[in-house]
Design a protein around this motif. Structure first.
Motif, PDB file in Angstrom:
ATOM      1  N   THR A 183       1.876  14.877  -8.548  1.00 53.78           N
ATOM      2  CA  THR A 183       3.006  15.984  -8.208  1.00 53.78           C
ATOM      3  C   THR A 183       3.492  16.450  -9.317  1.00 53.78           C
ATOM      4  N   VAL A 235       1.011   9.514  -5.660  1.00 57.96           N
ATOM      5  CA  VAL A 235       1.511  11.063  -5.169  1.00 57.96           C
ATOM      6  C   VAL A 235       2.535  11.546  -6.164  1.00 57.96           C
ATOM      7  N   ALA A 236       3.319  10.655  -6.525  1.00 59.03           N
ATOM      8  CA  ALA A 236       4.534  11.273  -7.331  1.00 59.03           C
ATOM      9  C   ALA A 236       4.184  11.411  -8.864  1.00 59.03           C
ATOM     10  N   SER A 237       3.060  10.790  -9.305  1.00 60.51           N
ATOM     11  CA  SER A 237       2.457  11.179 -10.563  1.00 60.51           C
ATOM     12  C   SER A 237       1.734  12.498 -10.431  1.00 60.51           C
ATOM     13  N   THR A 253       0.852  -1.161  -0.064  1.00 62.88           N
ATOM     14  CA  THR A 253       0.009  -0.098   0.033  1.00 62.88           C
ATOM     15  C   THR A 253       0.975   1.351  -0.021  1.00 62.88           C
ATOM     16  N   ARG A 254       2.108   1.414   0.803  1.00 62.45           N
ATOM     17  CA  ARG A 254       2.757   2.461   0.722  1.00 62.45           C
ATOM     18  C   ARG A 254       3.348   2.710  -0.589  1.00 62.45           C
ATOM     19  N   VAL A 255       3.976   1.828  -1.152  1.00 60.47           N
ATOM     20  CA  VAL A 255       4.469   1.818  -2.529  1.00 60.47           C
ATOM     21  C   VAL A 255       3.573   2.390  -3.377  1.00 60.47           C
ATOM     22  N   CYS A 256       2.198   2.011  -3.403  1.00 59.80           N
ATOM     23  CA  CYS A 256       1.301   2.300  -4.522  1.00 59.80           C
ATOM     24  C   CYS A 256       0.888   3.835  -4.234  1.00 59.80           C
ATOM     25  N   LEU A 257       0.758   4.338  -2.926  1.00 54.54           N
ATOM     26  CA  LEU A 257       0.515   5.648  -2.558  1.00 54.54           C
ATOM     27  C   LEU A 257       1.424   6.518  -3.290  1.00 54.54           C
ATOM     28  N   LYS A 258       2.568   6.068  -2.811  1.00 48.95           N
ATOM     29  CA  LYS A 258       4.124   6.882  -3.283  1.00 48.95           C
ATOM     30  C   LYS A 258       4.069   7.155  -4.747  1.00 48.95           C
ATOM     31  N   LEU A 259       3.684   5.938  -5.682  1.00 41.12           N
ATOM     32  CA  LEU A 259       3.699   6.075  -6.889  1.00 41.12           C
ATOM     33  C   LEU A 259       2.847   7.247  -7.350  1.00 41.12           C
TER      34      LEU A 259
END
Length: 313
Positions: free
Chosen positions: A149, A145-147, A137-143
């Protein structure tokens, strides 16, 4: 810029003025496509939200993509529908800037989201034993958010820069919305340096996700071809075929539009390709992800049966 030229406070869209007799028909067609797109993407979001079996990284990104597509088509089509019903198709410079901010941010965000979805398929097929670890879940959220941003930061800077240019003359935009190149053409100063920078930005932020997608799917293809059984190969390929089709539609028109020099653009070509990525592609995505996706179809059937059962009882 000569001293007797006044700056534009409003732009006028040429849009589909040459098809005056067909504009009522175009209004009905585009309205139907818009409602279908909104309904289809809402259906996908609802199916994923209401089906625990679809609470996986792939469908998390699909929810993001569906929400983005709804915003994407809404940034263009409602205004286009209004302009199909009125004779004078004007927009203030401020509203034009706002439309370009929203449209361009969503466009670049979609590039990044498609790359994240390709990475998800790469991990799922090439490293299945480590999938839950690499795509938690953390990796998916980071990806995600990065997209978002990346889209906001890069395109906000580019659009702000574009609207520091002085616009003068007739203010006639040879388009049906405030796309980048048709607006830049209205500047009364030399924009060659701006075009070089915009071309470099497009190359970097459109081609980089594209290359990541290509690399991911080359590895995926190699892995699929190594699967000994035909059933296994077919099952593995089916999990990424929908995404490959969406990427082809989106990038095909995006690369054609934004990686051309200014001199290569023509109003007719710009409008035709813009209709593809602003209207047709968002409308096809729900169809692609429902008709070509077994899990989504099964979730839809379960919810339909559950609803029918409740009505009968």
């Amino acid at each position: 810029m000569s001293g007797n030229q006044s700056l534009c406070t409003h732009f006028t869209f040429v849009a589909f003025s040459s098809l005056a007799e067909l504009q009522p028909v175009l209004f009905i067609v585009f309205l139907a496509i818009y409602l279908f797109t909104m309904g289809g993407n809402l259906l996908i979001i609802g199916l994923i939200w209401g089906s625990p079996s679809l609470h996986t990284p792939m469908y998390f990104f699909l929810v993001n993509l569906s929400f983005l597509e709804m915003c994407y088509i809404t940034s263009v089509v409602p205004q286009m529908l209004v302009h199909l019903l009125v004779e004078i198709k004007t927009i203030s410079v401020g509203r034009c800037a706002a439309q370009m901010y929203v449209f361009s941010i969503l466009g670049l965000t979609e590039c990044c989201l498609l790359a994240a979805m390709a990475y998800d398929r790469f991990v799922a097929i090439c490293h299945p034993l480590h999938y839950s670890l690499l795509m938690d879940t953390r990796v998916c959220l980071k990806l995600a958010v990065a997209s978002w941003t990346t889209g906001v930061v890069v395109e906000s800077a580019q659009t702000t820069w574009i609207f520091t240019l002085p616009f003068c003359g007739t203010g006639r935009i040879q388009h049906f919305f405030c796309d980048i190149m048709p607006v830049v053409k209205l500047a009364c100063v030399d924009t060659s340096h701006n075009e070089i920078v915009m071309f470099a930005i497009s190359m970097l932020f459109i081609m980089t996700p594209c290359l990541l997608i290509l690399c991911s799917y080359v590895r995926v293809l190699v892995t699929i071809l190594r699967i000994p059984s035909a059933t296994g190969r077919s099952k593995a390929f089916s999990t990424c075929s929908s995404h490959i089709l969406v990427v082809s539609l989106f990038y095909g028109t995006a690369l054609f539009t934004y990686l051309q020099p200014k001199a290569a653009h023509s109003p007719e070509t710009d409008k035709a390709t813009a209709l593809m990525y602003t209207v047709v592609t968002p409308a096809l995505n729900p169809v692609i992800y429902t008709l070509r996706n077994k899990e989504v179809k099964e979730a839809f059937q379960r919810i339909t049966l559950r609803s029918t059962h409740r009505q009968m009882t």
